[in-house]
Enzyme design. Structure first.
Site, short mmCIF file in Angstrom:
data_model
loop_
_atom_site.label_atom_id
_atom_site.label_comp_id
_atom_site.label_asym_id
_atom_site.label_seq_id
_atom_site.Cartn_x
_atom_site.Cartn_y
_atom_site.Cartn_z
N GLU A 1 1.24 0.96 -0.45
CA GLU A 1 1.05 -0.46 -0.79
C GLU A 1 0.03 -0.61 -1.92
OE1 GLU A 1 1.00 1.03 2.17
OE2 GLU A 1 1.30 -0.40 3.80
N ASN B 1 2.79 6.87 -1.00
CA ASN B 1 1.46 7.36 -0.66
C ASN B 1 1.19 8.69 -1.36
OD1 ASN B 1 3.51 8.25 1.18
ND2 ASN B 1 1.97 8.94 2.64
N CYS C 1 -5.10 -1.80 3.34
CA CYS C 1 -4.04 -2.41 2.51
C CYS C 1 -3.93 -3.91 2.77
CB CYS C 1 -2.71 -1.72 2.76
SG CYS C 1 -2.65 -0.06 2.03
N CYS D 1 -2.62 4.72 -0.13
CA CYS D 1 -1.40 4.27 0.55
C CYS D 1 -0.37 3.77 -0.47
CB CYS D 1 -1.71 3.12 1.50
SG CYS D 1 -2.82 3.54 2.85
N GLU E 1 -1.48 11.72 -0.87
CA GLU E 1 -2.54 12.29 -0.04
C GLU E 1 -3.39 13.25 -0.86
OE1 GLU E 1 -0.57 14.03 3.37
OE2 GLU E 1 -0.44 12.06 4.34
N CYS F 1 -1.78 -0.76 6.82
CA CYS F 1 -3.08 -0.47 7.45
C CYS F 1 -4.08 -1.56 7.09
CB CYS F 1 -3.57 0.91 7.02
SG CYS F 1 -4.29 0.98 5.36
ZN LIG Z 1 -2.70 1.38 3.77
#
Ligand SMILES: [Zn+2]
Length: 129
Positions: free
Chosen positions: A55, A42, A90, A53, A44, A87
């Site tokens: 993924e 990830n 994703c 993210c 940020e 999430c």
């Molecule tokens: Zn995600």
């Protein structure tokens, strides 16, 4: 490559995560049908909504190298006591590239395993050429 080997790869890449705000470091390793492995962590941002993210980062790596891919297995690792499945955003992006097995591992022996279609039933889908 087995899901256990993919877990080790995902765990390693989680250490690279740029997560100064949440401190929630995530690693992802995916195996394509062509047999290649791609990773992501990830990333940020101070403007939180721009965060990507692990993924989706791994999927972008796969597309960069192979173009259109079919994902066979995708593994997420989080350094948490319990597993953290992908999430919602994703899940939609993973769905775009097949119906892979999705494993979520953590720092304990606990893990989850689902077929992508179980994680996102009735997914948004447009017919593709
Ligand atoms: Zn995600």
């Amino acid at each position: 490559m087995s899901e256990t080997q993919l877990k080790d790869v995902a765990k390693k890449v989680a250490k690279q995560a740029y997560a100064p705000y949440s401190k929630f470091k995530v690693g992802c390793a995916l195996l394509t049908k062509s047999g290649n492995v791609y990773t992501g962590c990830n990333v940020e941002n101070a403007s939180y909504g721009l965060t990507i993210c692990a993924e989706r980062n791994a999927i972008a790596q796969a597309i960069n190298q192979e173009g259109n891919v079919e994902i066979e297995t995708i593994v997420v690792y989080t350094p948490t006591p319990t597993p953290t499945p992908p999430c919602g955003a994703c899940r939609q992006v993973i769905h775009e590239f097949g119906n892979p097995k999705v494993f979520s591992f953590c720092e304990t022996d606990d893990f989850t395993s689902h077929q992508m279609s179980e994680l996102l039933p009735n997914a948004f889908d447009l017919s593709k050429d």
